[in-house]
Design a protein around this motif. Structure first.
Motif, mmCIF file in Angstrom:
data_model
loop_
_atom_site.group_PDB
_atom_site.id
_atom_site.type_symbol
_atom_site.label_atom_id
_atom_site.label_comp_id
_atom_site.label_asym_id
_atom_site.label_seq_id
_atom_site.Cartn_x
_atom_site.Cartn_y
_atom_site.Cartn_z
ATOM 1 N N VAL A 69 0.843 -1.203 0.000
ATOM 2 C CA VAL A 69 0.000 0.000 0.000
ATOM 3 C C VAL A 69 0.878 1.253 0.000
ATOM 4 C CG1 VAL A 69 -1.755 1.246 1.333
ATOM 5 C CG2 VAL A 69 -1.821 -1.251 1.246
ATOM 6 N N LEU A 70 0.437 2.282 -0.743
ATOM 7 C CA LEU A 70 1.145 3.573 -0.759
ATOM 8 C C LEU A 70 0.424 4.572 0.136
ATOM 9 C CD1 LEU A 70 3.292 5.540 -2.091
ATOM 10 C CD2 LEU A 70 1.466 6.139 -3.705
ATOM 11 N N ASP A 71 1.164 5.205 1.054
ATOM 12 C CA ASP A 71 0.651 6.311 1.870
ATOM 13 C C ASP A 71 1.205 7.593 1.262
ATOM 14 O OD1 ASP A 71 0.343 8.370 3.725
ATOM 15 O OD2 ASP A 71 0.562 7.047 5.453
ATOM 16 N N ALA A 72 0.371 8.314 0.524
ATOM 17 C CA ALA A 72 0.802 9.537 -0.152
ATOM 18 C C ALA A 72 0.630 10.717 0.802
ATOM 19 C CB ALA A 72 -0.034 9.741 -1.410
ATOM 20 N N GLY A 73 1.762 11.344 1.188
ATOM 21 C CA GLY A 73 1.710 12.420 2.181
ATOM 22 C C GLY A 73 1.643 11.838 3.577
ATOM 23 N N CYS A 74 2.650 11.022 3.923
ATOM 24 C CA CYS A 74 2.577 10.171 5.135
ATOM 25 C C CYS A 74 2.836 10.914 6.429
ATOM 26 C CB CYS A 74 3.581 9.024 5.001
ATOM 27 S SG CYS A 74 5.294 9.593 4.834
ATOM 28 N N GLY A 75 3.336 12.167 6.377
ATOM 29 C CA GLY A 75 3.660 12.878 7.613
ATOM 30 C C GLY A 75 4.655 12.077 8.436
ATOM 31 N N VAL A 76 4.445 12.020 9.753
ATOM 32 C CA VAL A 76 5.400 11.327 10.633
ATOM 33 C C VAL A 76 5.115 9.829 10.732
ATOM 34 C CG1 VAL A 76 5.941 13.405 11.965
ATOM 35 C CG2 VAL A 76 4.095 11.879 12.733
ATOM 36 N N GLY A 77 4.235 9.316 9.867
ATOM 37 C CA GLY A 77 4.087 7.865 9.719
ATOM 38 C C GLY A 77 3.170 7.190 10.722
ATOM 39 N N ALA A 125 3.315 13.645 -6.743
ATOM 40 C CA ALA A 125 2.929 13.941 -8.130
ATOM 41 C C ALA A 125 3.903 13.293 -9.116
ATOM 42 C CB ALA A 125 2.885 15.455 -8.350
ATOM 43 N N VAL A 126 5.092 12.914 -8.629
ATOM 44 C CA VAL A 126 6.105 12.260 -9.488
ATOM 45 C C VAL A 126 6.720 11.117 -8.683
ATOM 46 C CG1 VAL A 126 6.765 14.034 -11.162
ATOM 47 C CG2 VAL A 126 7.647 14.196 -8.858
ATOM 48 N N LEU A 127 6.022 10.000 -8.650
ATOM 49 C CA LEU A 127 6.427 8.894 -7.783
ATOM 50 C C LEU A 127 7.544 8.063 -8.407
ATOM 51 C CD1 LEU A 127 2.839 7.839 -6.662
ATOM 52 C CD2 LEU A 127 4.657 8.678 -5.146
ATOM 53 N N ASP A 128 8.416 7.592 -7.524
ATOM 54 C CA ASP A 128 9.569 6.829 -7.974
ATOM 55 C C ASP A 128 9.276 5.324 -7.896
ATOM 56 O OD1 ASP A 128 12.063 6.732 -8.935
ATOM 57 O OD2 ASP A 128 13.110 7.055 -7.025
ATOM 58 N N PHE A 129 8.103 4.889 -8.363
ATOM 59 C CA PHE A 129 7.734 3.461 -8.329
ATOM 60 C C PHE A 129 7.315 3.044 -9.737
ATOM 61 C CE2 PHE A 129 6.684 5.049 -4.053
ATOM 62 C CZ PHE A 129 7.401 4.167 -3.267
ATOM 63 N N PRO A 130 7.611 1.775 -10.107
ATOM 64 C CA PRO A 130 7.166 1.295 -11.428
ATOM 65 C C PRO A 130 5.637 1.234 -11.505
ATOM 66 C CG PRO A 130 8.681 -0.278 -10.368
ATOM 67 C CD PRO A 130 8.359 0.755 -9.338
ATOM 68 N N ASP A 131 5.120 1.126 -12.714
ATOM 69 C CA ASP A 131 3.670 0.954 -12.926
ATOM 70 C C ASP A 131 3.186 -0.264 -12.138
ATOM 71 O OD1 ASP A 131 4.184 2.898 -14.770
ATOM 72 O OD2 ASP A 131 3.628 1.728 -16.539
ATOM 73 N N GLU A 132 1.959 -0.231 -11.696
ATOM 74 C CA GLU A 132 1.265 -1.362 -11.068
ATOM 75 C C GLU A 132 2.039 -1.969 -9.895
ATOM 76 O OE1 GLU A 132 -0.068 -4.078 -14.140
ATOM 77 O OE2 GLU A 132 -0.934 -2.438 -15.310
ATOM 78 N N PHE A 156 -1.367 8.174 -9.179
ATOM 79 C CA PHE A 156 -1.916 7.100 -8.339
ATOM 80 C C PHE A 156 -2.436 5.964 -9.236
ATOM 81 C CE2 PHE A 156 -3.296 10.181 -4.666
ATOM 82 C CZ PHE A 156 -1.973 10.353 -4.330
ATOM 83 N N HIS A 157 -3.093 6.328 -10.325
ATOM 84 C CA HIS A 157 -3.649 5.342 -11.251
ATOM 85 C C HIS A 157 -2.513 4.507 -11.853
ATOM 86 C CE1 HIS A 157 -5.871 3.813 -14.793
ATOM 87 N NE2 HIS A 157 -6.915 3.909 -13.994
ATOM 88 N N ARG A 158 -1.432 5.167 -12.212
ATOM 89 C CA ARG A 158 -0.293 4.466 -12.835
ATOM 90 C C ARG A 158 0.305 3.425 -11.889
ATOM 91 N NH1 ARG A 158 5.001 4.549 -12.659
ATOM 92 N NH2 ARG A 158 5.215 6.318 -11.233
ATOM 93 N N VAL A 159 0.492 3.789 -10.598
ATOM 94 C CA VAL A 159 1.206 2.882 -9.692
ATOM 95 C C VAL A 159 0.301 1.801 -9.091
ATOM 96 C CG1 VAL A 159 2.998 4.578 -9.131
ATOM 97 C CG2 VAL A 159 0.975 4.383 -7.640
ATOM 98 N N LEU A 160 -1.019 1.906 -9.311
ATOM 99 C CA LEU A 160 -1.947 0.887 -8.790
ATOM 100 C C LEU A 160 -2.057 -0.285 -9.762
ATOM 101 C CD1 LEU A 160 -5.105 2.683 -7.332
ATOM 102 C CD2 LEU A 160 -3.755 0.903 -6.214
ATOM 103 N N LYS A 161 -2.205 -1.502 -9.163
ATOM 104 C CA LYS A 161 -2.481 -2.675 -10.001
ATOM 105 C C LYS A 161 -3.919 -2.586 -10.513
ATOM 106 C CE LYS A 161 0.496 -5.563 -7.161
ATOM 107 N NZ LYS A 161 0.545 -6.532 -6.076
ATOM 108 N N PRO A 162 -4.245 -3.258 -11.618
ATOM 109 C CA PRO A 162 -5.643 -3.279 -12.061
ATOM 110 C C PRO A 162 -6.526 -3.832 -10.939
ATOM 111 C CG PRO A 162 -4.193 -4.216 -13.732
ATOM 112 C CD PRO A 162 -3.334 -3.979 -12.523
ATOM 113 N N GLY A 163 -7.642 -3.199 -10.693
ATOM 114 C CA GLY A 163 -8.529 -3.629 -9.591
ATOM 115 C C GLY A 163 -8.111 -3.041 -8.250
ATOM 116 N N GLY A 164 -6.969 -2.328 -8.219
ATOM 117 C CA GLY A 164 -6.459 -1.745 -6.966
ATOM 118 C C GLY A 164 -7.388 -0.647 -6.445
#
Ligand SMILES: C[S@@+](CC[C@H](N)C(=O)[O-])C[C@H]1O[C@@H](n2cnc3c(N)ncnc32)[C@H](O)[C@@H]1O
Length: 280
Positions: A69-77, A125-132, A156-164
């Motif tokens: 799971v990706l936490d976008a804008g995670c703050g202090v976690g 807005a510019v994530l360093d993760f591969p697609d899906e 977000f759409h790019r880094v999510l798996k289909p059905g994510g």
């Protein structure tokens, strides 16, 4: 001067200013989101309400243990830590403020959750993760800071798996022309000073539309404002005197958190706290 296209300079300035750091640290131990209250809960039991809001997020994500799971804008976690500890999720957190990321790593280590949690300094807005890469993505009160929400939602759409699954806990507001002039002007000032350009434009229905335009199926939008109002009201009570004092000398912009508490409570009819659930 270099243009602040990602709103980075303003976001970092807002979170690094002494008022923000002190306020979040003193009242919420560094966590930066509202709590979820049930009937008869004490408005002053903030830790319980914070953890319950995080549990509501875990329920909406509805992922099995081990899901990535990706936490976008995670703050202090703290949100990621709750979801890892209670739901067994493996979470990558990303945040624009380097000090938040360093603190998130420290807290994960202290809690013994570092095998499940990874934090990186960066812009969602510019994530360093591969697609899906992910089974789910969430935001907890951060998309309001985005310079261009369309770009972020596409990412977000790019880094999510289909059905994510995408779950966003965000604010939405009344159209300015349907608000009394002074209330609309107060929103404009607060959104400017707290670096929230997307809250300024997220009039009701906007985030649903942008989410759909980014390619998601929007499943549900819930208005849970009333379940968070007790916390907002308690902040407004605490902030009333400090805000009156800075206002008397025209220095409100240096006490944005006090101003937010009082004014967003006073004008609560003009904005909502929403949960958006969508699927790729
Ligand atoms: C209100 S705080 C919420 C933090 C955390 N989600 C929580 O609930 O405690 C918003 C967070 O989003 C981060 N943020 C804002 N814009 C961002 C961006 N473009 N990329 C990554 N993080 C961002 C801020 O630095 C801040 O830590």
């Amino acid at each position: 001067m270099v243009p602040d296209v990602n709103n980075e300079r303003d976001v970092v300035r807002y979170y690094r200013q002494p008022g923000s750091r002190l306020g979040y640290r003193l009242f919420l131990h560094g966590t930066k989101h509202f709590g979820f209250y049930r009937e008869h809960d004490s408005p002053w039991n903030w830790p319980k309400a914070l953890r319950r809001m995080e549990d509501v997020l875990g329920e909406r994500l509805a992922q099995p243990p081990g899901a990535r799971v990706l936490d976008a804008g995670c703050g202090v976690g703290d949100v990621a830590a709750r979801l890892a500890g209670r739901f067994g999720l493996r979470i990558d957190g990303v945040d624009l403020v380097a000090a938040h990321v360093a603190e998130a790593r420290r807290r994960a280590r202290r809690r013994g959750l570092d095998p499940l949690l990874t934090f990186a300094h960066g812009d969602y807005a510019v994530l360093d993760f591969p697609d899906e890469s992910f089974d789910a993505v969430y935001t907890m009160e951060t998309l309001v800071h985005a310079a261009e929400a369309e770009t972020v939602l596409r990412e977000f759409h790019r880094v999510l798996k289909p059905g994510g699954r995408l779950v966003m806990f965000e604010y939405a507001r009344e159209v300015p022309t349907r608000m009394p002039g002074p209330a609309a002007e107060t929103f404009r000032q607060l959104n400017d000073w707290a670096a929230m350009p997307s809250f300024q434009r997220f009039v009701h229905g906007t985030l649903e539309r942008l989410t759909a335009e980014a390619g998601f199926s929007v499943r549900r939008v819930e208005d849970i404002s009333r379940s968070m109002w007790p916390m907002l009201r308690s902040f407004a009570v605490i902030a009333r005197l400090p805000y009156a004092a800075v206002r008397a000398v025209g220095l409100e912009r240096y006490a944005v958190n006090s101003m937010s508490a009082v004014e967003f409570w006073r004008h609560r009819a003009f904005w909502r706290y929403e949960i958006h659930s969508a699927e790729k």
